[in-house]
Design an enzyme around this catalytic site. Structure first.
Site, PDB file in Angstrom:
ATOM      1  N   ASP A   1       0.821  -1.208   0.000  1.00  0.00           N
ATOM      2  CA  ASP A   1       0.000   0.000   0.000  1.00  0.00           C
ATOM      3  C   ASP A   1       0.865   1.273   0.000  1.00  0.00           C
ATOM      4  O   ASP A   1       1.833   1.367   0.786  1.00  0.00           O
ATOM      5  CB  ASP A   1      -0.872  -0.029   1.263  1.00  0.00           C
ATOM      6  CG  ASP A   1      -1.962   1.004   1.253  1.00  0.00           C
ATOM      7  OD1 ASP A   1      -2.829   0.940   0.374  1.00  0.00           O
ATOM      8  OD2 ASP A   1      -1.945   1.890   2.141  1.00  0.00           O
TER       9      ASP A   1
ATOM     10  N   GLU B   1       2.079  -0.013  -4.655  1.00  0.00           N
ATOM     11  CA  GLU B   1       1.226   1.093  -5.088  1.00  0.00           C
ATOM     12  C   GLU B   1       2.063   2.364  -5.007  1.00  0.00           C
ATOM     13  O   GLU B   1       2.453   2.793  -3.924  1.00  0.00           O
ATOM     14  CB  GLU B   1      -0.002   1.202  -4.190  1.00  0.00           C
ATOM     15  CG  GLU B   1      -0.971   2.249  -4.680  1.00  0.00           C
ATOM     16  CD  GLU B   1      -2.063   2.585  -3.698  1.00  0.00           C
ATOM     17  OE1 GLU B   1      -3.068   3.163  -4.125  1.00  0.00           O
ATOM     18  OE2 GLU B   1      -1.920   2.294  -2.490  1.00  0.00           O
TER      19      GLU B   1
HETATM   20  C1  NOJ Z   1      -4.491   3.008  -0.853  1.00  0.00           C
HETATM   21  C2  NOJ Z   1      -5.586   2.003  -0.685  1.00  0.00           C
HETATM   22  O1  NOJ Z   1      -5.814   1.376  -1.924  1.00  0.00           O
HETATM   23  C3  NOJ Z   1      -6.777   2.766  -0.170  1.00  0.00           C
HETATM   24  O2  NOJ Z   1      -7.939   1.975  -0.161  1.00  0.00           O
HETATM   25  C4  NOJ Z   1      -6.461   3.290   1.206  1.00  0.00           C
HETATM   26  O3  NOJ Z   1      -7.518   4.118   1.633  1.00  0.00           O
HETATM   27  C5  NOJ Z   1      -5.170   4.105   1.207  1.00  0.00           C
HETATM   28  N1  NOJ Z   1      -4.127   3.510   0.447  1.00  0.00           N
HETATM   29  C6  NOJ Z   1      -4.667   4.276   2.606  1.00  0.00           C
HETATM   30  O4  NOJ Z   1      -4.151   3.065   3.089  1.00  0.00           O
END
Ligand code: NOJ
Length: 499
Positions: free
Chosen positions: A190, A245
């Site tokens: 993440d 990500e």
């Molecule tokens: C990215 C995640 O995909 C999302 O769902 C989340 O709210 C944020 N990161 C914070 O962790």
């Protein structure tokens, strides 16, 4: 192909209206039938659910709403038996404010864990810097008892961990080991581009305006942290994988998170989420990805996920477009990520104000998956945490399985065709000249070749293609090729050999 499971919305087996890990295990046969290679399971760890699991209070346990640690072990073993690899969703940038580390950190300025998070004095009555949080407001919250501010790039319930502190690095590496030892095949990581920070936490340039920090934070310290993570993951046997990500808008910036093959194996690139559904728009996306990622950074392709509108909804709701998008997604050079329910052609649920629960307005795409046509759609109760997506009485797995022309069968066929073709799996991509409404590309290895044509327009269009080709699969239920595409049709062509 990696299939994203959002476990709250996949399948409920207990009757609380929320999906769970036994629900995922119960549908592995379906995923295997579809042709899924790996699943990425969104967070199922202990969490107060302020951000539905992206606020973790114990990285080493399963939240009771999803089941138990035994259920997680069982899911892993059963997935492996089915030939499906499992990626967990590791959230390294922040914990929940209920995590014992933060509770301790917050307890006093002299807490041994004070420096596990970012605590700073304010500037008079104002926050320590001008960073904005992803879901609105400043990225700082003032804590009365200790008279300091703490940093959170997301909700106040998601304080940022200080990766500049070696004890934090050690504790988070131990979390990776905990799950790698249990046999997971890797991690979706993440917002990993956020973990490196300049301890001075300087203001961002005022000329950028009040934009949130997440889309622009690009600190060189992150790369050394990623190299350590990569070494740890690579020290395990088998092909363990990391996909990070990196929520930056420039593909060239995303490229740097692959390092010299020693950081992330793959990084998400959300360029396609903003691409218009036009041939020119997609030509440009492919050109940018090929140019900026180059030969050494393997691309990823995402049309939908749990943070954005489903692409059918985003692109106007038509079945024809979602079928053509399936052909596009599964034939580009790189690893496609498919969000659960895309294979059914689902649209976002319409969520009335009194049922909205997400602080960032993402409920629509997170609607439960309808498995059957009954009122509970295969779930243990019809009373689910979010409303069903539109047309669940006909757009469900049961109905689509029984219709050979359904989008579900198209996805399955595309995945089979992809698996059988080295050109589609790992060949080069070359854009070809084509009429304005058409995107055309060749995928090729030295011994294998396919041509993909996508008609973004509503009219039939002639497409001259040199050589002899036949249709291997079409976004229409009948695959045929005689030199023209039907409205919104996408086809994969293979060389025609007589006999
Ligand atoms: C990215 C995640 O995909 C999302 O769902 C989340 O709210 C944020 N990161 C914070 O962790």
């Amino acid at each position: 192909m990696v299939y994203q499971i959002y476990p709250r919305s996949f399948l409920d087996t207990t009757g609380d209206g929320i999906g769970d890990l036994p629900g995922v295990a119960a549908r592995l046969a379906y995923l295997r039938w579809l042709g899924v290679d790996a699943v990425w399971v969104s967070p199922f760890f202990r969490s107060p659910m302020a951000d539905f699991g992206y606020d973790i209070s114990d990285y080493r346990d399963v939240d009771p709403v999803f089941g138990t640690l035994d259920d997680a072990d069982h899911l892993l073993a059963a997935a492996h038996t089915a030939g499906i690899r499992v990626l967990l969703d590791w959230v390294p940038n922040h914990t929940s404010d209920q995590h014992p580390w933060f509770v301790e950190s917050r307890s006093s300025r002299h807490s041994p864990k004070r420096d596990w998070y970012y605590w700073r004095d304010g500037r008079n009555a104002a926050p320590p810097n001008n960073w904005r949080a992803a879901f609105g407001g400043p990225s700082w919250t003032f804590d009365e008892p200790t008279q300091q501010w703490y940093l959170h790039l997301f909700l106040p319930q998601q304080p940022d961990l200080n990766w500049g502190n070696p004890a934090v690095v050690g504790a988070m590496h131990a979390v990776l080991r905990f799950w790698l030892d249990r046999g997971v095949d890797g991690f979706r990581i993440d917002v990993v581009h956020l973990i490196g920070k300049d301890p001075a936490l300087p203001d961002q340039p005022v000329e950028l305006g009040p934009i949130d920090r997440v889309g622009i934070h690009d600190d060189p310290r992150t790369h050394a942290l990623l190299r350590q993570i990569r070494r740890l993951v690579d020290s395990y046997p088998g092909d363990r994988v990391t996909v990070g990500e990196v929520n930056l808008h420039q593909t060239s910036a995303i490229r740097s998170y692959y390092g010299a093959g020693d950081e992330l194996h793959m990084a998400f690139n959300f360029l396609p989420l903003a691409a218009p559904w036009t041939a020119a728009g997609w030509r440009e996306v492919i050109e940018v990805v090929e140019r900026d990622l180059g030969r050494d950074a393997w691309p990823t392709w995402v049309l939908s996920n749990h943070d954005s509108s489903r692409h059918r909804t985003r692109l106007g709701g038509s079945e024809g477009v979602s079928r053509a998008a399936a052909v596009l997604l599964l034939t580009l050079r790189g690893t496609p990520f498919l969000f659960q329910g895309e294979e059914l052609g689902l649209e976002d649920a319409v969520v009335p104000p009194e049922r909205r629960v997400d602080p960032a307005g993402r409920d629509g795409c997170r609607a439960p998956i309808p498995w059957t046509r009954t009122s509970a759609h295969g779930w243990a109760t019809a009373d689910t945490w979010l409303p069903w997506p539109p047309y669940a009485e006909s757009r469900n797995v049961e109905d689509e399985l029984s219709q050979p022309g359904s989008i579900l069968h198209l996805y399955r066929r595309l995945l089979a065709v992809r698996r059988a073709s080295p050109a589609l799996r790992h060949g080069d991509i070359t854009l070809l000249d084509a009429p304005d409404a058409v995107l055309a590309y060749r995928r090729s290895t030295h011994a294998d070749e396919r041509i993909v044509l996508v008609n973004f327009g509503d009219a039939r269009v002639d497409v001259p293609v040199n050589g002899h080709w036949k249709a291997l699969v079409s976004s229409y239920p009948d695959a045929r090729w005689s030199g023209a595409l039907r409205p919104r049709e996408a086809v994969i062509l293979q060389p025609y050999t007589a006999g």
